[in-house]
Design an enzyme around this catalytic site. Structure first.
Site, PDB file in Angstrom:
ATOM      1  N   SER A  82       0.818  -1.222   0.000  1.00 43.37           N
ATOM      2  CA  SER A  82       0.000   0.000   0.000  1.00 43.37           C
ATOM      3  C   SER A  82       0.849   1.269   0.000  1.00 43.37           C
ATOM      4  O   SER A  82       0.375   2.325   0.404  1.00 43.37           O
ATOM      5  CB  SER A  82      -0.931   0.007   1.220  1.00 43.37           C
ATOM      6  OG  SER A  82      -1.869  -1.032   1.169  1.00 43.37           O
ATOM      7  N   TRP A  86       7.594   3.615   0.149  1.00 45.18           N
ATOM      8  CA  TRP A  86       7.574   5.059  -0.108  1.00 45.18           C
ATOM      9  C   TRP A  86       7.383   5.839   1.187  1.00 45.18           C
ATOM     10  O   TRP A  86       8.107   6.802   1.462  1.00 45.18           O
ATOM     11  CB  TRP A  86       6.457   5.362  -1.093  1.00 45.18           C
ATOM     12  CG  TRP A  86       6.382   6.771  -1.597  1.00 45.18           C
ATOM     13  CD1 TRP A  86       7.394   7.686  -1.674  1.00 45.18           C
ATOM     14  CD2 TRP A  86       5.220   7.425  -2.110  1.00 45.18           C
ATOM     15  NE1 TRP A  86       6.942   8.866  -2.217  1.00 45.18           N
ATOM     16  CE2 TRP A  86       5.614   8.732  -2.495  1.00 45.18           C
ATOM     17  CE3 TRP A  86       3.900   7.033  -2.293  1.00 45.18           C
ATOM     18  CZ2 TRP A  86       4.706   9.647  -3.033  1.00 45.18           C
ATOM     19  CZ3 TRP A  86       3.011   7.942  -2.847  1.00 45.18           C
ATOM     20  CH2 TRP A  86       3.409   9.230  -3.217  1.00 45.18           C
ATOM     21  N   HIS A 147       2.725  -3.920   9.606  1.00 47.62           N
ATOM     22  CA  HIS A 147       1.441  -4.223   8.970  1.00 47.62           C
ATOM     23  C   HIS A 147       0.419  -4.656  10.024  1.00 47.62           C
ATOM     24  O   HIS A 147      -0.716  -5.002   9.684  1.00 47.62           O
ATOM     25  CB  HIS A 147       1.596  -5.363   7.958  1.00 47.62           C
ATOM     26  CG  HIS A 147       2.434  -5.027   6.754  1.00 47.62           C
ATOM     27  ND1 HIS A 147       2.377  -3.807   6.120  1.00 47.62           N
ATOM     28  CD2 HIS A 147       3.350  -5.776   6.068  1.00 47.62           C
ATOM     29  CE1 HIS A 147       3.206  -3.816   5.090  1.00 47.62           C
ATOM     30  NE2 HIS A 147       3.810  -4.992   5.045  1.00 47.62           N
ATOM     31  N   ARG A 169      -4.475   2.237   0.597  1.00 49.50           N
ATOM     32  CA  ARG A 169      -4.526   2.340  -0.859  1.00 49.50           C
ATOM     33  C   ARG A 169      -5.794   1.675  -1.380  1.00 49.50           C
ATOM     34  O   ARG A 169      -6.334   0.754  -0.760  1.00 49.50           O
ATOM     35  CB  ARG A 169      -3.280   1.649  -1.437  1.00 49.50           C
ATOM     36  CG  ARG A 169      -3.059   1.806  -2.925  1.00 49.50           C
ATOM     37  CD  ARG A 169      -1.810   1.034  -3.327  1.00 49.50           C
ATOM     38  NE  ARG A 169      -1.447   1.269  -4.718  1.00 49.50           N
ATOM     39  CZ  ARG A 169      -0.471   0.627  -5.360  1.00 49.50           C
ATOM     40  NH1 ARG A 169       0.225  -0.300  -4.723  1.00 49.50           N
ATOM     41  NH2 ARG A 169      -0.203   0.907  -6.622  1.00 49.50           N
ATOM     42  N   SER A 177      -1.031  -5.362  -6.844  1.00 48.81           N
ATOM     43  CA  SER A 177       0.366  -5.241  -6.423  1.00 48.81           C
ATOM     44  C   SER A 177       0.795  -6.461  -5.617  1.00 48.81           C
ATOM     45  O   SER A 177       1.900  -6.989  -5.792  1.00 48.81           O
ATOM     46  CB  SER A 177       0.544  -3.966  -5.598  1.00 48.81           C
ATOM     47  OG  SER A 177       1.909  -3.746  -5.288  1.00 48.81           O
ATOM     48  N   LYS A 297       5.320  -0.715 -10.432  1.00 50.90           N
ATOM     49  CA  LYS A 297       4.832   0.440 -11.183  1.00 50.90           C
ATOM     50  C   LYS A 297       4.523   1.634 -10.300  1.00 50.90           C
ATOM     51  O   LYS A 297       4.789   2.776 -10.669  1.00 50.90           O
ATOM     52  CB  LYS A 297       3.578   0.060 -11.984  1.00 50.90           C
ATOM     53  CG  LYS A 297       3.831  -0.866 -13.156  1.00 50.90           C
ATOM     54  CD  LYS A 297       2.531  -1.062 -13.950  1.00 50.90           C
ATOM     55  CE  LYS A 297       2.757  -1.949 -15.164  1.00 50.90           C
ATOM     56  NZ  LYS A 297       1.500  -2.132 -15.939  1.00 50.90           N
ATOM     57  N   GLY A 298       3.892   1.378  -9.153  1.00 55.80           N
ATOM     58  CA  GLY A 298       3.535   2.480  -8.261  1.00 55.80           C
ATOM     59  C   GLY A 298       2.454   3.382  -8.825  1.00 55.80           C
ATOM     60  O   GLY A 298       2.337   4.537  -8.425  1.00 55.80           O
TER      61      GLY A 298
END
Length: 334
Positions: A82, A86, A147, A169, A177, A297-298
């Site tokens: 998710s 990043w 998580h 997300r 993903s 990919k993001g």
């Protein structure tokens, strides 16, 4: 403790080539729990309302029992896939920007974000370890990743004034993903795995309960829990990075904003920049997964290339039902 030593300690995995040893105590616990066939492991077990692998449950029990929270701790929480990597990069860079100025020697250039911000369940309390965290990151706040659902966080973390940031997300993109991340290890087809996801039988799922646990806490205690969505963070990273910095207690000064520090952090931590770094093209910062697998990919909305309209409609119906009345909404369909 220097950053190189810190990263080395959290990268170390002495049982990389071995199966995690489950203790007799944990085996006894597992024998009492509901179980279903898992995507990657033979079974997922329902522990405290959520589906987890045996090794994760063992780590969570140790974390709940032994973790002692500090007032300035920072916990970054997500469902798997998710935007975890990043978020770790952004938060680490923000809170440590005085210690590690933006330069060609920045820690992100030589260490994966998961080594700089270790998981409770996969690093610190994994493999029957009980870590000594009293001196961890002595030059600043301790920053951890997880998580683990909010109800299952250690009581000291929930009762302290530590800051928790939750990033969630669109569940359709999260599913795709996850499928690309572990699908090759799964005995199921994409369609079968999707049906399991819709039933909530997925790592740390049901995902709607995972989201709602953090969402409700963010409404009750907004000074201690910041709720972000991947889509909003992608749409206006600068704006939400400022929100994140302020929430964590490290707001950007006017001088920093004028000199472009915010934009420089956004660029340093961008998906494409992290993906192209040599450190993220090799090695394993998370056991059994190569770092290069962390960067696919993001993108927002990539699910349309894999899921049928009927599948998307099914997920949209489930989300509307599960989130009804909470105030939390996702736009899944065009």
């Amino acid at each position: 403790m220097g950053i190189d030593s810190l990263a080395k300690i959290h990268s170390k995995d002495g049982v990389e080539a071995k199966e995690v040893q489950i203790t007799d105590e944990c085996k006894q616990l597992l024998s009492s729990l509901p179980k279903e066939i898992g995507w990657r492991t033979s079974h997922l077990y329902q522990y405290q309302g959520f589906w987890c692998q045996p090794a994760e449950i063992q780590s969570i029990v140790a974390f709940q029992k032994h973790f002692q929270s500090y007032e300035n701790d920072i916990i970054l929480a997500t469902m798997p896939k998710s935007g975890t990597t990043w978020l770790k990069a952004l938060a680490f860079t923000v809170v440590n920007r005085d210690r590690f100025p933006l330069s060609n020697k920045h820690p992100l250039l030589t260490s994966n974000p998961h080594d700089l911000v270790p998981f409770f369940e996969y690093k610190l309390y994994a493999n029957n370890q009980i870590p000594d965290l009293t001196k961890y990151n002595a030059g600043g706040p301790r920053v951890f990743g997880t998580h683990i659902p909010f109800p299952s966080l250690a009581n000291t973390a929930k009762k302290s004034n530590c800051r928790v940031v939750y990033l969630c997300r669109n569940p359709l993109d999260t599913f795709i993903s996850s499928w690309h991340f572990i699908g090759s290890m799964s005995p199921f087809t994409l369609e079968e795995a999707f049906d399991m996801c819709c039933k909530g039988v997925i790592g740390f799922g049901p995902f709607w309960d995972h989201m709602l646990g953090y969402w409700k806490e963010s409404k009750e205690n907004p000074e201690n829990l910041l709720f972000l969505t991947y889509e909003c963070l992608k749409e206006d990273t600068v704006f939400h990075l400022k929100r994140l910095a302020k929430f964590l207690g490290f707001p950007f000064s006017m001088e920093e904003e004028r000199s472009g520090v915010v934009e420089k952090i956004v660029e340093l931590c961008s998906f494409q920049n992290l993906k192209e770094m040599e450190v993220n093209k090799k090695g394993k910062s998370i056991k059994n997964f190569e770092n290069k697998m962390l960067f696919r990919k993001g993108e927002v909305g990539d699910w349309v290339n894999y899921l049928s309209p009927k599948m998307a409609e099914k997920m949209s119906t489930i989300m509307k039902e599960k989130l009804c009345g909470s105030g939390l909404k996702f736009k899944l369909l065009p």
